[in-house]
Design an enzyme around this catalytic site. Structure first.
Site, mmCIF file in Angstrom:
data_model
loop_
_atom_site.group_PDB
_atom_site.id
_atom_site.type_symbol
_atom_site.label_atom_id
_atom_site.label_comp_id
_atom_site.label_asym_id
_atom_site.label_seq_id
_atom_site.Cartn_x
_atom_site.Cartn_y
_atom_site.Cartn_z
ATOM 1 N N HIS A 22 -0.817 -24.620 12.951
ATOM 2 C CA HIS A 22 -1.166 -23.477 12.086
ATOM 3 C C HIS A 22 0.022 -23.053 11.219
ATOM 4 C CE1 HIS A 22 -4.572 -22.945 14.935
ATOM 5 N NE2 HIS A 22 -3.639 -23.222 15.844
ATOM 6 N N SER B 186 14.926 -25.747 -14.199
ATOM 7 C CA SER B 186 14.060 -24.862 -14.966
ATOM 8 C C SER B 186 14.766 -24.519 -16.267
ATOM 9 C CB SER B 186 13.795 -23.586 -14.168
ATOM 10 O OG SER B 186 13.423 -22.541 -15.034
ATOM 11 N N LYS C 19 17.331 -22.979 -10.389
ATOM 12 C CA LYS C 19 16.208 -23.715 -9.813
ATOM 13 C C LYS C 19 16.444 -25.212 -9.660
ATOM 14 C CE LYS C 19 12.276 -22.534 -9.601
ATOM 15 N NZ LYS C 19 11.115 -21.768 -9.294
ATOM 16 N N GLU D 45 5.458 -32.476 -6.004
ATOM 17 C CA GLU D 45 4.255 -31.747 -6.432
ATOM 18 C C GLU D 45 3.257 -32.665 -7.118
ATOM 19 O OE1 GLU D 45 5.455 -27.547 -7.974
ATOM 20 O OE2 GLU D 45 7.167 -28.859 -8.182
#
Ligand code: ARG
Length: 468
Positions: free
Chosen positions: A166, A287, A293, A300
């Site tokens: 979980h 970024s 970043k 992704e």
């Protein structure tokens, strides 16, 4: 539709015998597949060369004609590979583009190539050969990826990290064990592509339009020349079957699910909140506005590939559903889906393999996280069963009380005093602290397939042998 383009005036030179006029321009646009099936040129030419050789060997065409056809097809091949082949939409597809060009090059004998075959068995053959190659590419890609995952597993067979259920801390596990879980998944993927390849390796060539042919062809010879195990046994099935593409897409979809799950873990693990791993610069992006970043873009994108791959799978299932035997033009819609899915699967496999090889596990963070969240509560309960003879359900209850006590004090289980412990169960001894450490916890999980470093190393050795 008043501004629709004019129809072409000439009837199709390959099948236009009974037509007085050419197709409407929109008809031509919807009918043509050359825009995408040109990717099958090498398979198409290989199939035609095998077919021509067989026709001559069977005395159906002359040796001279076969030689001219086979030679001319090599010229067509080199023209396509050199990038100066004049693909024509009016010639619909790769089969007719190649044959029409062959006619320009060698003249009359080109017209004898299409004896005893049809575009229906031709496209089925070409596409099967192409998908077979993609199975091989997927197998190679998976082997490389499994190699990367095993490299991580070997390095970190005894690094401790939190195991989750979980996405809540459950029990400590080893990094090697976690990596080997993906080796199991990718290993199943590999065997699925091997199975699919073995099943699809039968030749449709010579099934002709649907019913076979009256010419004395030899389908065994062409099957062998193209590396197939045997000819397909039913000509209706041979021209109308696309199971091989569905199997490829299904195997690709399952594999993309696995890639997506691993990619998701890498995204989570590389976040500032987790810091379990550091991704190398090679696999990160910055970024344009936030200078701090480091984004896991490759992970992704891999996570997202299942969208188009499963989309292709659903699309082809939907195209094939309810099609009557034998060939229907609907089936021309098979190729783009498979091309796209294959391209993106191979890219995702390569990216994941590289990313994993270059990944650094932050072992101190992993171990610190493994010790939080009362991750050794099960070990404590097991100790109560083993040492005090409590039934597991009672031990679970006692442990629950101790967890609540620690939580109330804002400390972890090993930080409770013996007096704290004994206030919940008087028989607990100092020995209990021996099982509350994460290293003891993982080392104790020696059941087959468990997380103990010895077990993980045994699994790595098994896989090495299997892949050798
Ligand atoms: N371009 C077609 C396809 O991809 C080739 C087969 C055409 N056969 C036919 N009878 N029209 O399916």
């Amino acid at each position: 539709m008043t501004d629709r383009p004019d129809s072409t005036d000439a009837a199709n030179s390959m099948w236009g015998g009974r037509f007085a006029a050419g197709p409407d321009a929109i008809m031509e646009a919807i009918n043509a597949s050359i825009g995408f099936d040109r990717r099958l040129y090498a398979q198409d030419i290989a199939g035609s060369r095998a077919h021509a050789a067989m026709l001559a060997a069977q005395g159906i065409i002359s040796d001279n004609d076969a030689a001219a056809i086979r030679e001319g097809l090599l010229t067509v091949l080199s023209e396509i590979e050199a990038g100066d082949f004049p693909f024509k939409t009016a010639l619909e597809d790769i089969h007719m583009n190649v044959e029409a060009r062959l006619k320009e090059i060698i003249g009359e004998p080109a017209g004898r190539l299409h004896t005893g075959r049809s575009r229906n068995d031709q496209v089925a053959t070409d596409f099967r050969l192409w998908v077979r190659d993609q199975c091989d590419a997927a197998i190679d890609g998976l082997r490389a990826l499994i190699g990367s995952a095993m490299g991580q597993a070997e390095a970190g067979a005894d690094w401790v990290m939190p195991g989750f259920t979980h996405l809540q801390t459950a029990q400590p596990v080893t990094w090697g064990h976690h990596m080997m879980a993906y080796v199991e998944m990718f290993g199943r993927d590999l065997s699925r592509f091997q199975d699919a390849r073995a099943r699809m390796n039968e030749s449709p060539l010579g099934a002709a339009a649907l019913a076979g042919t009256g010419y004395p062809i030899d389908r065994h010879t062409t099957a062998q020349a193209l590396g197939f195990d045997r000819p397909m046994a039913n000509s209706l099935d041979a021209v109308s079957d696309r199971d091989f593409a569905l199997e490829f897409l299904s195997a690709a979809s399952i594999c993309a699910v696995h890639l997506s799950r691993l990619a998701e873990e890498l995204v989570i693990w590389s976040s500032a909140q987790f810091r379990f791993v550091s991704m190398s610069d090679k696999w990160s992006t910055g970024s344009s506005i936030m200078p701090q970043k480091r984004n896991p873009d490759a992970a992704e994108l891999i996570r997202a590939k299942i969208g188009r791959i499963l989309g292709a799978n659903v699309a082809l299932f939907t195209v094939m559903k309810g099609l009557p035997l034998a060939y229907s033009k609907d089936m021309q819609e098979d190729k783009e889906q498979v091309f796209d899915a294959a391209d993106h699967l191979m890219l995702a496999l390569a990216a994941m393999s590289g990313m994993l090889a270059d990944l650094t596990a932050n072992t101190a963070n992993l171990e610190a996280a493994a010790a939080t969240g009362f991750s050794t509560a099960t070990d404590l309960a097991d100790w109560l069963v083993r040492e005090l003879g409590l039934p597991f359900r009672d031990a679970h209850h006692v442990t629950g009380s101790l967890v609540a006590m620690a939580e109330g004090k804002g400390i972890d289980l090993p930080d409770l005093t013996l007096a704290d412990m004994q206030s919940v169960h008087g028989d607990i001894t100092e020995n209990v602290f021996g099982v509350l450490g994460v290293h003891n916890s993982v080392a104790s999980r020696q059941s087959y397939g468990g997380t103990a470093p010895d077990q993980v190393r045994a699994q790595i050795a098994r896989w090495k042998e299997k892949l050798a």
